[in-house]
Design an enzyme around this catalytic site. Structure first.
Site, PDB file in Angstrom:
ATOM      1  N   ASP A  60      35.526  35.298  36.727  1.00 41.38           N
ATOM      2  CA  ASP A  60      36.269  36.560  36.931  1.00 41.38           C
ATOM      3  C   ASP A  60      36.355  37.323  35.854  1.00 41.38           C
ATOM      4  OD1 ASP A  60      37.302  38.143  39.169  1.00 41.38           O
ATOM      5  OD2 ASP A  60      39.227  37.841  38.649  1.00 41.38           O
ATOM      6  N   SER A 105      39.850  43.201  43.120  1.00 35.86           N
ATOM      7  CA  SER A 105      39.106  42.154  43.534  1.00 35.86           C
ATOM      8  C   SER A 105      39.395  41.955  45.190  1.00 35.86           C
ATOM      9  CB  SER A 105      39.107  40.715  42.891  1.00 35.86           C
ATOM     10  OG  SER A 105      38.615  40.661  41.535  1.00 35.86           O
ATOM     11  N   GLN A 131      31.070  38.494  44.324  1.00 33.88           N
ATOM     12  CA  GLN A 131      32.284  39.254  44.556  1.00 33.88           C
ATOM     13  C   GLN A 131      32.277  40.605  45.106  1.00 33.88           C
ATOM     14  OE1 GLN A 131      35.174  40.997  41.415  1.00 33.88           O
ATOM     15  NE2 GLN A 131      35.821  38.863  41.500  1.00 33.88           N
TER      16      GLN A 131
END
Length: 285
Positions: free
Chosen positions: A201, A225, A275
């Site tokens: 991330d 996110s 993502q």
């Protein structure tokens, strides 16, 4: 082990408070980092999976912003324990509400067909400057940078496409980053899975902003996110160099999509990440 990495490892080492229920703490950084929640959720699920089964995929949704002042409870649902596959669901809870939800699947090791795409041809990490030094320079001018730059004390990150924090130009929607923990980790494979979740991330969402002038858009876009997936293909160590090859093939509807591949130094594809993130223009920005 340096103190920042030791803190991250300690955060991943969540506390068991009841059967299938675990408690995780937060960095003292005025926000809850999504990679931390991913890592803690992976750690919680792994505590309930028998040794013959290893995680091969996770699919997570970030539902609400977390409160860094409160611990996070991780409730693990043992959905299925089969001969070949194991399935878990993890809910992260604060103030009685889910802030994060994740489905995980584990598989018993089996022989089978084997292939992977080649690793991109990029310079080795030894030829690149580290993000710790770059961000230290920016932190002197902008102390706010320290809120997230401290992670580079624990994780050695080296960018192939050196795009300055003050660069307002548009760039192609891809980035290549070498990364690993700065110090050796224990041999526990579950810790390496969780640490990769943490590292996956780092600077992932920003790839979707590159074609639009990432730094020129600062303050004009609200980013967060929305979901995050990981597939683990082959064994790896998070304390050895991994190339994170990232690209953003699409943005639209105030959302950016990013995917990435992790390769080891031998060129083997060890994991894949994806993502979708919110990149919503701020009114009046």
């Amino acid at each position: 082990m340096n103190p920042v990495l030791a803190e991250i490892v300690d955060l991943i080492n969540i506390e068991r408070i009841e059967e299938n229920l675990y408690r995780g703490q937060n960095h003292d950084t005025e926000h809850v980092f999504g990679g931390q929640v991913l890592a803690q959720g992976i750690a919680a699920a792994c505590r309930t999976i028998d040794e013959p089964h290893d995680l091969h995929s996770i699919h997570a949704y970030f539902l609400r912003a977390g409160d860094w002042n409160l611990p996070i409870l991780y409730d693990v649902d043992r959905i299925r324990d089969g001969r070949s596959f194991t399935t878990r669901r993890v809910s992260a809870i604060q103030r009685g509400r889910a802030i994060f939800d994740m489905a995980l699947s584990g598989q018993k090791a089996e022989p089978g067909m084997n292939h992977c795409v080649p690793m991109p041809d990029v310079p080795p990490p030894e030829a690149l400057r580290g993000d710790r030094e770059v961000f230290a320079e920016h932190a002197r001018a902008n102390p706010e940078v320290e809120r997230y730059a401290f992670r580079f004390e624990a994780i050695d990150v080296r960018q192939v496409e050196r795009i300055s924090m003050t660069d307002n130009d548009a760039h192609p929607p891809y980035k290549h980053t070498w990364l690993k923990t700065r110090d050796p980790l224990p041999d526990d494979p579950h810790l390496h899975l969780a640490m990769l979740g943490y590292m996956s991330d780092l600077d992932f969402m920003s790839t979707s902003m590159l074609p639009h002038g990432r730094n020129a858009m600062r303050g004009q876009v609200y980013g967060a996110s929305l979901d995050h997936s990981l597939w683990f293909h082959r064994p790896f160590r998070a304390d050895e160099w991994l190339l994170f090859a990232k690209e953003s093939p699409n943005a639209g509807g105030a959302r950016g999509f990013v995917r990435g591949q992790f390769f080891n130094r031998e060129g083997d594809l060890v994991a894949t990440a994806a993502q979708e993130c919110l990149i919503r223009p701020v009114a009046g920005g």
